[in-house]
Motif scaffolding. Structure first.
Motif, short mmCIF file in Angstrom:
data_model
loop_
_atom_site.label_atom_id
_atom_site.label_comp_id
_atom_site.label_asym_id
_atom_site.label_seq_id
_atom_site.Cartn_x
_atom_site.Cartn_y
_atom_site.Cartn_z
N ASP A 189 0.83 -1.21 0.00
CA ASP A 189 0.00 0.00 0.00
C ASP A 189 0.87 1.25 0.00
O ASP A 189 2.10 1.18 -0.04
CB ASP A 189 -0.99 0.00 1.17
N VAL A 190 0.22 2.42 0.07
CA VAL A 190 0.93 3.69 -0.07
C VAL A 190 1.81 4.01 1.14
O VAL A 190 2.68 4.89 1.05
CB VAL A 190 -0.04 4.88 -0.30
N SER A 191 1.60 3.33 2.25
CA SER A 191 2.38 3.62 3.45
C SER A 191 3.79 3.02 3.38
O SER A 191 4.60 3.24 4.28
CB SER A 191 1.66 3.10 4.70
N GLN A 192 4.07 2.29 2.31
CA GLN A 192 5.40 1.73 2.08
C GLN A 192 6.12 2.56 1.02
O GLN A 192 5.49 3.30 0.27
CB GLN A 192 5.27 0.27 1.64
N TRP A 193 7.44 2.41 0.97
CA TRP A 193 8.21 3.16 -0.03
C TRP A 193 7.92 2.66 -1.43
O TRP A 193 7.90 1.45 -1.68
CB TRP A 193 9.71 3.02 0.24
N HIS A 194 7.68 3.60 -2.34
CA HIS A 194 7.49 3.28 -3.76
C HIS A 194 8.13 4.37 -4.60
O HIS A 194 8.25 5.52 -4.16
CB HIS A 194 6.01 3.18 -4.12
N ILE A 195 8.51 4.00 -5.82
CA ILE A 195 9.01 4.97 -6.79
C ILE A 195 7.90 5.24 -7.81
O ILE A 195 7.42 4.32 -8.48
CB ILE A 195 10.28 4.46 -7.50
N TYR A 196 7.48 6.48 -7.87
CA TYR A 196 6.44 6.91 -8.80
C TYR A 196 7.11 7.72 -9.91
O TYR A 196 7.92 8.61 -9.63
CB TYR A 196 5.40 7.76 -8.08
N SER A 197 6.78 7.41 -11.16
CA SER A 197 7.48 8.09 -12.26
C SER A 197 6.60 8.25 -13.49
O SER A 197 5.57 7.59 -13.64
CB SER A 197 8.75 7.32 -12.64
N VAL A 198 7.05 9.15 -14.37
CA VAL A 198 6.43 9.31 -15.68
C VAL A 198 7.54 9.49 -16.71
O VAL A 198 8.51 10.21 -16.46
CB VAL A 198 5.44 10.50 -15.73
N ASP A 199 7.43 8.80 -17.83
CA ASP A 199 8.31 8.98 -18.98
C ASP A 199 7.56 9.87 -19.96
O ASP A 199 6.54 9.44 -20.54
CB ASP A 199 8.65 7.65 -19.64
N TRP A 200 8.04 11.08 -20.16
CA TRP A 200 7.35 12.09 -20.96
C TRP A 200 8.13 12.32 -22.25
O TRP A 200 9.28 12.72 -22.22
CB TRP A 200 7.22 13.36 -20.12
N SER A 201 7.49 12.07 -23.39
CA SER A 201 8.09 12.29 -24.70
C SER A 201 7.14 13.15 -25.53
O SER A 201 6.02 13.42 -25.12
CB SER A 201 8.34 10.95 -25.39
N PRO A 202 7.56 13.59 -26.72
CA PRO A 202 6.66 14.39 -27.55
C PRO A 202 5.40 13.64 -27.99
O PRO A 202 4.44 14.27 -28.44
CB PRO A 202 7.53 14.73 -28.77
N ALA A 203 5.39 12.33 -27.85
CA ALA A 203 4.27 11.54 -28.35
C ALA A 203 3.45 10.84 -27.28
O ALA A 203 2.35 10.35 -27.56
CB ALA A 203 4.78 10.49 -29.34
N SER A 204 3.96 10.78 -26.04
CA SER A 204 3.23 10.02 -25.02
C SER A 204 3.71 10.35 -23.61
O SER A 204 4.76 10.97 -23.42
CB SER A 204 3.40 8.51 -25.26
#
Length: 289
Positions: A189-204
């Protein structure tokens, strides 16, 4: 060594080499490890707000009580220390705009200090759960909202079993159709460590939790609703909101505060409503130019 063992070893070495090449091609645009005594104001702006948005219940203040650093045991597993955004119960708090609030909290951003177009933005975070607790890690463009474009990399509104990703822009904002709930597996769940990310390119934009793709949005998907608002510079925001439209629309709680349950208010009063951020990283590789 047996032939299949040789082939396996070659395959592993090839994979390791390819991964090393990928890392070498990725340039670090921004890195914050939160390992200093205080927030680095050459990188971060601390926001002070006294006007309510989204029917949220907090005022953001510039205070060491709501935004501070921790090390050692208090960092809860963040090796080099962590940033804490903490919500506090302060009944009758009055902002400079003469608005009254019962809660204060923290919000920081990199506007005009670090802005980027395309790349991978990620953060390692853990946070308290509770109906109406609304921390977020997101990126926003300059100019009028929603035309400037908003990328919600991670939001949680108190249900610890999932986080959401979303995009906001012209004709797809507020209750946007471009949103996805990424559910954790049992025992996570959210109370544990997690890596949140987004890969942002010109197309997606490709959203991930712990390196696993959870939601992909392409330019044609966005353009079904409105203009693609993701070709301009964005800055990073970390904030800890309380109650308001998004949590309230989900949990239907109206008392004792809109979107905040009594149990959550008690958690805030006890000093247990916190968000920890281990680090924030923005990188860019050749494919994201």
């Amino acid at each position: 060594m047996k032939p299949y063992s040789i082939l396996l070893s070659v395959a592993l070495l090839t994979a390791v080499h390819a991964n090393a090449q990928h890392r070498a091609k990725a340039d670090t645009v921004f890195f914050e490890d939160f390992n200093e005594q205080n927030i680095d104001r050459s990188k971060w702006n601390v926001e002070v707000t006294g006007n309510t948005v989204n029917d949220e219940q907090q005022a953001y203040v510039d205070s060491a009580a709501t935004i501070y650093m921790v090390k050692g045991k208090a960092a809860e597993g963040a090796k080099n220390g962590a940033l804490v955004l903490k919500a506090l119960y302060k009944p009758g708090f009055t902002s400079k705009e003469q608005k009254k609030y019962d809660f204060i909290s923290g919000r920081i951003n990199t506007r005009a200090k670090m802005e980027f177009t395309y790349g991978t933005a990620s953060a390692r975070m853990k946070m308290a759960a509770g109906a109406g607790l609304w921390p977020a890690f997101w990126a926003l463009g300059n100019g009028n909202w929603p035309d400037c474009g908003e990328i919600d990399i991670m939001e949680t509104i108190g249900d610890s079993s999932w986080v959401s990703h979303a995009l906001h822009g012209p004709n797809y904002f507020g209750d946007t159709p471009l949103v996805y709930r990424a559910h954790f597996t049992a025992g996570i769940d959210v109370s544990q460590w997690h890596i949140y990310s987004v890969d942002w390119s010109p197309a997606s934009l490709i959203f991930k939790v712990d390196g696993k793709v959870t939601y992909t949005v392409t330019k044609p998907m966005v353009e079904k609703y409105g203009r693609w608002a993701f070709d301009n510079k964005k800055f990073i925001i970390l904030n800890f909101a309380l109650g308001g439209g998004y949590p309230g629309g989900y949990n239907k709680i109206k008392q004792p505060y809109f979107g905040l349950s009594e149990n959550t208010v008690n958690k805030i009063k006890a000093g247990n409503a916190k968000v920890l951020v281990d680090w924030v990283l923005v990188t860019k590789n050749e494919k994201q130019q």
